[in-house]
Design a protein around this motif. Structure first.
Motif, short mmCIF file in Angstrom:
data_model
loop_
_atom_site.label_atom_id
_atom_site.label_comp_id
_atom_site.label_asym_id
_atom_site.label_seq_id
_atom_site.Cartn_x
_atom_site.Cartn_y
_atom_site.Cartn_z
N SER A 165 0.83 -1.21 0.00
CA SER A 165 0.00 0.00 0.00
C SER A 165 0.86 1.26 0.00
CB SER A 165 -0.93 0.00 1.22
OG SER A 165 -1.79 -1.11 1.20
N THR A 175 -6.65 -3.00 -5.79
CA THR A 175 -7.42 -2.94 -4.55
C THR A 175 -6.91 -3.91 -3.50
OG1 THR A 175 -9.39 -2.21 -5.73
CG2 THR A 175 -9.73 -3.21 -3.57
N SER A 176 -6.58 -5.13 -3.90
CA SER A 176 -6.15 -6.14 -2.92
C SER A 176 -4.82 -5.79 -2.28
CB SER A 176 -6.04 -7.51 -3.60
OG SER A 176 -5.07 -7.49 -4.63
N GLN A 181 -4.62 -1.30 1.06
CA GLN A 181 -5.52 -1.34 2.21
C GLN A 181 -4.91 -0.60 3.39
OE1 GLN A 181 -8.51 -2.61 1.87
NE2 GLN A 181 -8.15 -3.45 -0.17
N PRO A 182 -5.73 0.09 4.21
CA PRO A 182 -7.19 0.18 4.13
C PRO A 182 -7.69 1.25 3.16
CG PRO A 182 -6.42 1.36 6.06
CD PRO A 182 -5.19 0.76 5.42
N ASN A 183 -6.80 2.10 2.63
CA ASN A 183 -7.23 3.16 1.73
C ASN A 183 -6.91 2.77 0.30
OD1 ASN A 183 -8.02 4.93 3.90
ND2 ASN A 183 -5.83 5.37 4.23
N ASP A 184 -7.95 2.43 -0.46
CA ASP A 184 -7.77 2.01 -1.84
C ASP A 184 -7.60 3.24 -2.72
OD1 ASP A 184 -7.72 0.82 -4.28
OD2 ASP A 184 -9.77 0.04 -4.22
N SER A 195 -11.69 -5.81 -7.03
CA SER A 195 -11.47 -6.20 -5.64
C SER A 195 -10.33 -7.19 -5.47
CB SER A 195 -12.76 -6.80 -5.04
OG SER A 195 -13.16 -7.94 -5.77
#
Length: 530
Positions: free
Chosen positions: A273, A305-306, A309-312, A466
């Protein structure tokens, strides 16, 4: 499954033209026949102003964008560019066919003829090792490393952090791919990049229709190389097995900045991320004031997206929904036309709603905007005739198409939205093709050809947004020649397609059995997707 499973962040290369704000005049004065006066701003100005807040922007001359028309021409173009590569070849794909010896030999010739050439290949670990211990994508690619060394040939396989522990141990191969894949298709050679939805195997080179856009742009190719190498540094490395060079091992290099997704999935996601988000986001720059009448902008869009996280902070879904919301809400687009296509019709419900709402007014009555949805017929679906659960997928997509048409009817948009199915023969029979194209084209009101298209790997599904890794581009242009070529592309894709109605899907031979509906429900409940 893997044999043995034994970075730093990259800075942006090249000089992308990236802007946060666009003046209306940037896309004014270049209207098609019958459009408003040249002094009126084009609706494209509103689109680019929104997109500049989402993704990087590159200005690429339309003459440097080439659209390939057939699978055979895609393969011959790819091989020719590899043969003539001087510095680098990087290939991101779901998999390379386990018997693609011709492609491997082409890469080998290029490496042998040019000692300075380096090759980097990224595939998916689940798909690329599915056949182990039999020959697989991994065992085939490891032969290049055995011959030319890991300094010149870097083979990586990404493994989703969503499939670990007991879930990984118990879920059968092929089905386990429903928990996430490396799905990007980036084919970079020196300073050119081919964006496509096609993988690298025989059917994609001969009888599976897809899309293939070639961009001759150093800055754009550098940008996608940065994406490619970033995911490579979050992936396992494929090496020849020291005991058996015909086999392979997967190792997690110590140079990777993150821990293995199999050992510590949460730490892997936390690192990913922080690492990926700055690479894919738009960068603040002073707005330019283009003086050229014909302009073409390319917005690279990514869906990770995967890994975010937690902010996409993924950019593809926001870009697609932004364009569709403008179609639905702005009077400037009333009377526009759009074509949406996906080989596997399982469109994300938000996109489905926006497509439908673009053809209706605020009072839920039909507008003058017209749309066409193009998808594969069951007999042109790559899963047609497959054994096991995958053989149910063509019927499952038929069920989803019927549900979409039900929603269209409920919105009183039946006369505004048409569903077409593509078919060229029958899969598994002589002359039978499959359909794998995906994308969106928008033609402005009172214009003949599209000014906007999305091209890339995404199937525009819940899974795409997702679980899978997706990369593509949004091309926005007012160049008349490129718009004409985009129009020809839409006509070519629809050449073997026929309209399908709700009544057609209710015929006995198209009815979907309870076993298919139950299987769809089970897959969704246990967390997978198709």
């Amino acid at each position: 499954m893997f044999g043995r499973i034994g970075g730093h962040a990259l800075r942006c290369a090249g000089r992308p033209v990236i802007r946060r704000r666009i003046y209306a005049r940037s896309f004014s004065g270049q209207a098609g026949a019958g459009t408003a006066a040249a002094s009126a701003p084009s609706p494209l100005a509103g689109i680019t102003a929104e997109l500049d807040r989402i993704a990087p922007r590159f200005e690429v001359p339309a003459s440097q964008i080439h659209i390939i028309d057939t699978p055979a021409n895609f393969y011959s173009t790819l091989k020719n560019k590899i043969r003539n590569a001087r510095r680098r070849v990087y290939l991101s794909t779901l998999y390379i066919g386990k018997t693609e010896y011709d492609l491997i030999e082409t890469l080998s010739h290029a490496l042998r003829d040019n000692p300075k050439l380096k090759v980097s290949i990224l595939t998916d670990a689940l798909r690329g090792t599915r056949e182990t211990p039999d020959p697989s994508c991994a065992s085939l690619l490891s032969t290049l490393v055995a011959e030319y060394g890991s300094e010149r040939v870097d083979i990586r396989m990404f493994h989703t952090p969503n499939l670990t522990g007991l879930r990984k141990d118990w879920i059968p191969r092929r089905i386990n791919e429903g928990w996430g894949l490396q799905h990007m298709k980036l084919y970079g050679i020196d300073d050119e990049i081919i964006l496509s939805g096609a993988n690298l195997s025989e059917e994609y080179f001969t009888s599976r229709l897809d899309r293939y856009h070639v961009f001759s742009s150093k800055a754009l190719t550098e940008y996608y190389a940065k994406i490619h190498h970033a995911i490579c540094s979050l992936s396992f490395q494929v090496l020849p097995d020291p005991q058996d060079e015909s086999n392979y091992v997967l190792e997690w290099p110590t140079t990777n900045g993150a821990p293995s997704p199999l050992d510590s999935p949460q730490d892997f996601i936390a690192y990913s991320s922080t690492y990926l988000s700055p690479i894919i986001q738009a960068t603040e720059n002073e707005p330019a004031r283009p003086s050229e009448a014909s302009q073409t902008y390319v917005y690279p869009v990514s869906q990770f997206t995967s890994l975010l996280q937690p902010n996409d902070t993924s950019t593809e879904f926001p870009a697609v929904t932004t364009v569709l919301r403008l179609l639905s809400s702005s009077s400037a687009f009333t009377g526009a036309r759009w074509l949406f296509t996906a080989g596997y019709f399982n469109i994300h419900p938000v996109l489905s709603s926006l497509l439908i709402s673009s053809t209706t007014t605020a009072s839920n009555t039909p507008s003058t905007t017209q749309g066409t949805v193009l998808t594969a017929s069951p007999w042109a679906n790559g899963f047609y005739g497959s054994s096991g659960i995958s053989g149910m997928l063509p019927a499952a997509y038929t069920h989803l198409s019927a549900r979409f048409l039900d929603r269209v009817a409920a919105a009183q948009a039946t006369n505004s939205i048409q569903l077409k199915e593509w078919r060229k023969g029958t899969v598994g029979t002589p002359g039978g093709w499959t359909y794998h194209a995906k994308g969106l084209w928008v033609t402005l009101p009172r214009e003949e050809h599209p000014s906007l298209t999305f091209v890339g790997s995404s199937n525009y599904t819940k899974r795409s947004y997702s679980l899978d890794l997706e990369v593509g581009a949004l091309v926005v242009t007012n160049d008349q020649d490129l718009k004409r070529k985009l129009g020809e592309e839409t006509e070519r894709l629809q050449k073997d397609a026929s309209p399908v109605s709700r009544d057609d899907l209710r015929r006995t031979e198209r009815r979907v059995g309870w076993n298919v509906r139950l299987s769809m429900w089970i897959v969704e409940k246990v967390g997978g997707a198709f």
